[in-house]
Scaffold this motif. Structure first.
Motif, PDB file in Angstrom:
ATOM      1  N   TYR A   1      42.922  -4.461 -16.566  1.00  0.00           N
ATOM      2  CA  TYR A   1      41.618  -4.257 -17.137  1.00  0.00           C
ATOM      3  C   TYR A   1      40.957  -3.598 -18.296  1.00  0.00           C
ATOM      4  O   TYR A   1      40.705  -3.070 -19.356  1.00  0.00           O
ATOM      5  CB  TYR A   1      41.355  -2.657 -15.953  1.00  0.00           C
ATOM      6  CG  TYR A   1      40.703  -3.936 -14.809  1.00  0.00           C
ATOM      7  CD1 TYR A   1      38.998  -3.406 -14.685  1.00  0.00           C
ATOM      8  CD2 TYR A   1      40.824  -3.940 -13.083  1.00  0.00           C
ATOM      9  CE1 TYR A   1      38.628  -4.365 -13.540  1.00  0.00           C
ATOM     10  CE2 TYR A   1      40.732  -4.533 -12.457  1.00  0.00           C
ATOM     11  CZ  TYR A   1      39.592  -4.940 -12.309  1.00  0.00           C
ATOM     12  OH  TYR A   1      38.534  -5.777 -11.598  1.00  0.00           O
ATOM     13  N   MET A   2      42.272  -2.434 -18.565  1.00  0.00           N
ATOM     14  CA  MET A   2      42.476  -1.818 -19.832  1.00  0.00           C
ATOM     15  C   MET A   2      42.329  -3.002 -21.000  1.00  0.00           C
ATOM     16  O   MET A   2      41.376  -2.327 -22.046  1.00  0.00           O
ATOM     17  CB  MET A   2      43.643  -1.453 -20.015  1.00  0.00           C
ATOM     18  CG  MET A   2      43.480  -0.634 -21.224  1.00  0.00           C
ATOM     19  SD  MET A   2      45.415   0.610 -21.180  1.00  0.00           S
ATOM     20  CE  MET A   2      46.218  -1.096 -21.447  1.00  0.00           C
TER      21      MET A   2
ATOM     22  N   VAL B   1      38.658  -5.947 -25.356  1.00  0.00           N
ATOM     23  CA  VAL B   1      38.111  -6.678 -26.118  1.00  0.00           C
ATOM     24  C   VAL B   1      36.763  -7.280 -25.507  1.00  0.00           C
ATOM     25  O   VAL B   1      36.096  -7.889 -26.448  1.00  0.00           O
ATOM     26  CB  VAL B   1      39.262  -8.191 -25.602  1.00  0.00           C
ATOM     27  CG1 VAL B   1      40.740  -7.796 -26.632  1.00  0.00           C
ATOM     28  CG2 VAL B   1      39.660  -8.220 -24.330  1.00  0.00           C
ATOM     29  N   MET B   2      36.437  -6.559 -24.723  1.00  0.00           N
ATOM     30  CA  MET B   2      34.652  -7.330 -23.954  1.00  0.00           C
ATOM     31  C   MET B   2      33.970  -5.719 -23.334  1.00  0.00           C
ATOM     32  O   MET B   2      34.601  -4.854 -23.754  1.00  0.00           O
ATOM     33  CB  MET B   2      35.046  -8.598 -23.181  1.00  0.00           C
ATOM     34  CG  MET B   2      35.669  -8.005 -22.204  1.00  0.00           C
ATOM     35  SD  MET B   2      35.740  -9.560 -20.997  1.00  0.00           S
ATOM     36  CE  MET B   2      34.479 -10.156 -21.070  1.00  0.00           C
ATOM     37  N   ASP B   3      33.268  -5.580 -23.720  1.00  0.00           N
ATOM     38  CA  ASP B   3      31.822  -4.476 -23.046  1.00  0.00           C
ATOM     39  C   ASP B   3      32.442  -4.767 -21.091  1.00  0.00           C
ATOM     40  O   ASP B   3      33.242  -5.533 -20.326  1.00  0.00           O
ATOM     41  CB  ASP B   3      30.532  -5.328 -22.739  1.00  0.00           C
ATOM     42  CG  ASP B   3      29.745  -4.257 -21.252  1.00  0.00           C
ATOM     43  OD1 ASP B   3      29.672  -3.207 -22.293  1.00  0.00           O
ATOM     44  OD2 ASP B   3      29.127  -4.832 -20.743  1.00  0.00           O
ATOM     45  N   ALA B   4      32.618  -3.595 -20.779  1.00  0.00           N
ATOM     46  CA  ALA B   4      32.968  -3.044 -19.449  1.00  0.00           C
ATOM     47  C   ALA B   4      32.469  -3.700 -18.597  1.00  0.00           C
ATOM     48  O   ALA B   4      33.125  -4.498 -17.450  1.00  0.00           O
ATOM     49  CB  ALA B   4      33.196  -1.462 -19.278  1.00  0.00           C
ATOM     50  N   LEU B   5      31.148  -3.682 -18.117  1.00  0.00           N
ATOM     51  CA  LEU B   5      30.173  -4.006 -17.425  1.00  0.00           C
ATOM     52  C   LEU B   5      30.315  -5.838 -17.911  1.00  0.00           C
ATOM     53  O   LEU B   5      30.850  -6.177 -15.652  1.00  0.00           O
ATOM     54  CB  LEU B   5      28.947  -3.877 -17.249  1.00  0.00           C
ATOM     55  CG  LEU B   5      28.674  -4.293 -16.544  1.00  0.00           C
ATOM     56  CD1 LEU B   5      28.301  -3.753 -14.956  1.00  0.00           C
ATOM     57  CD2 LEU B   5      26.245  -4.789 -17.048  1.00  0.00           C
TER      58      LEU B   5
ATOM     59  N   THR C   1      36.813   2.140 -19.249  1.00  0.00           N
ATOM     60  CA  THR C   1      36.353   3.558 -19.590  1.00  0.00           C
ATOM     61  C   THR C   1      37.206   3.827 -21.044  1.00  0.00           C
ATOM     62  O   THR C   1      36.731   3.854 -22.291  1.00  0.00           O
ATOM     63  CB  THR C   1      36.087   4.952 -19.378  1.00  0.00           C
ATOM     64  OG1 THR C   1      35.068   4.416 -17.888  1.00  0.00           O
ATOM     65  CG2 THR C   1      34.896   5.747 -19.925  1.00  0.00           C
ATOM     66  N   MET C   2      38.435   3.491 -20.801  1.00  0.00           N
ATOM     67  CA  MET C   2      39.385   4.058 -21.169  1.00  0.00           C
ATOM     68  C   MET C   2      39.623   2.356 -22.002  1.00  0.00           C
ATOM     69  O   MET C   2      39.554   3.130 -23.401  1.00  0.00           O
ATOM     70  CB  MET C   2      41.272   4.346 -20.606  1.00  0.00           C
ATOM     71  CG  MET C   2      42.438   4.493 -21.910  1.00  0.00           C
ATOM     72  SD  MET C   2      43.707   4.646 -20.700  1.00  0.00           S
ATOM     73  CE  MET C   2      44.034   3.226 -19.862  1.00  0.00           C
TER      74      MET C   2
ATOM     75  N   PRO D   1      40.373   0.224 -29.743  1.00  0.00           N
ATOM     76  CA  PRO D   1      40.369  -1.035 -30.719  1.00  0.00           C
ATOM     77  C   PRO D   1      40.828  -2.324 -30.203  1.00  0.00           C
ATOM     78  O   PRO D   1      41.573  -2.056 -29.138  1.00  0.00           O
ATOM     79  CB  PRO D   1      41.418  -0.958 -31.794  1.00  0.00           C
ATOM     80  CG  PRO D   1      42.254  -0.175 -31.479  1.00  0.00           C
ATOM     81  CD  PRO D   1      41.867   0.942 -30.513  1.00  0.00           C
ATOM     82  N   PRO D   2      40.290  -3.594 -30.683  1.00  0.00           N
ATOM     83  CA  PRO D   2      39.271  -3.125 -31.477  1.00  0.00           C
ATOM     84  C   PRO D   2      38.080  -3.643 -31.253  1.00  0.00           C
ATOM     85  O   PRO D   2      36.798  -3.148 -31.947  1.00  0.00           O
ATOM     86  CB  PRO D   2      39.509  -5.301 -32.011  1.00  0.00           C
ATOM     87  CG  PRO D   2      39.895  -5.832 -30.837  1.00  0.00           C
ATOM     88  CD  PRO D   2      40.724  -4.620 -29.833  1.00  0.00           C
ATOM     89  N   ILE D   3      37.318  -3.767 -29.735  1.00  0.00           N
ATOM     90  CA  ILE D   3      35.853  -3.423 -30.042  1.00  0.00           C
ATOM     91  C   ILE D   3      35.493  -1.996 -29.507  1.00  0.00           C
ATOM     92  O   ILE D   3      34.752  -1.413 -30.796  1.00  0.00           O
ATOM     93  CB  ILE D   3      35.457  -4.036 -28.364  1.00  0.00           C
ATOM     94  CG1 ILE D   3      35.482  -5.947 -28.967  1.00  0.00           C
ATOM     95  CG2 ILE D   3      33.808  -4.534 -28.380  1.00  0.00           C
ATOM     96  CD1 ILE D   3      35.117  -6.343 -28.046  1.00  0.00           C
TER      97      ILE D   3
END
Length: 200
Positions: free
Chosen positions: A96-97, A102-106, A139-140, A145-147
């Motif tokens: 998850y971290m 690398v991408m949106d959390a949702l 959220t962390m 990075p990178p996004i």
């Protein structure tokens, strides 16, 4: 915050109400000019477009991951490991971290929840507790990075500050997230049955 925790409004409604109250306070104190109002609207529109573009790119990347079946293969590999439950949970949280980086959390939650949630259920963990854990973890990832969507939003608001400086400043919050996760794991009773009951 009081209205949010007592169930009078949702999180989105609380944000809208806070903005309206802030606008009224500025008008009453005569601190808001028409030029300032237009400027704030333009800045809000620019930042919102920035966030939407990042989310759109992250969503496309999420679709790419789904087509390549990388998340599914990772989940299958994790489920076959002969490891204790707590170690499997740490591996899932690590996924998850990285996903939050690398991408949106949702977008990552939409992809990963159908994969990891049955595994977590089989391990006997509370669903509400698991939701709290992965929310903090993803959220962390949004600060790393990178996004790091949050960092790009801040950099978009303050153009005179380099993006590297924003990321270095955000790194100071990472230990807090780690401590919060450790506390959640050490005391699931208080976090699930006590703290969760405070939110209606």
């Amino acid at each position: 915050m009081v209205a949010l925790f007592t169930g009078m409004v949702t999180a989105t409604e609380a944000a809208a109400a806070s903005s309206a109250v802030g606008l009224i306070i500025c008008i009453v104190r005569k601190k808001l000019t028409w030029k300032g109002f237009v400027s704030s609207c333009v800045d809000t529109l620019r930042i919102s477009c920035l966030v939407f573009m990042i989310v759109a790119g992250a969503t496309i990347f999420g679709r790419f991951l789904a087509v390549t079946r990388l998340p599914f293969e990772a989940a299958s590999w994790i489920s076959t490991l002969a490891l204790p439950n707590w170690m499997l949970l740490w591996i899932i949280l690590f996924c998850y971290m990285i996903g939050g980086c690398v991408m949106d959390a949702l977008a990552f939650l939409l992809i990963s929840l159908p994969i990891f949630y049955p595994i977590v259920q089989k391990m006997g963990y509370d669903p509400i507790w698991y939701g709290q854990i992965i929310t903090i973890t993803t959220t962390m990832g949004a600060l790393m990075p990178p996004i790091g969507i949050c960092c790009y939003v801040v950099a978009g608001m303050a153009k005179d500050i380099p993006i590297g400086t924003v990321f270095r400043g955000a790194i100071y919050y990472i230990p807090t997230y780690i401590i919060a996760n450790i506390l959640l794991m050490l005391s699931p009773y208080w976090t699930v049955l006590v703290l969760s009951d405070l939110v209606r």
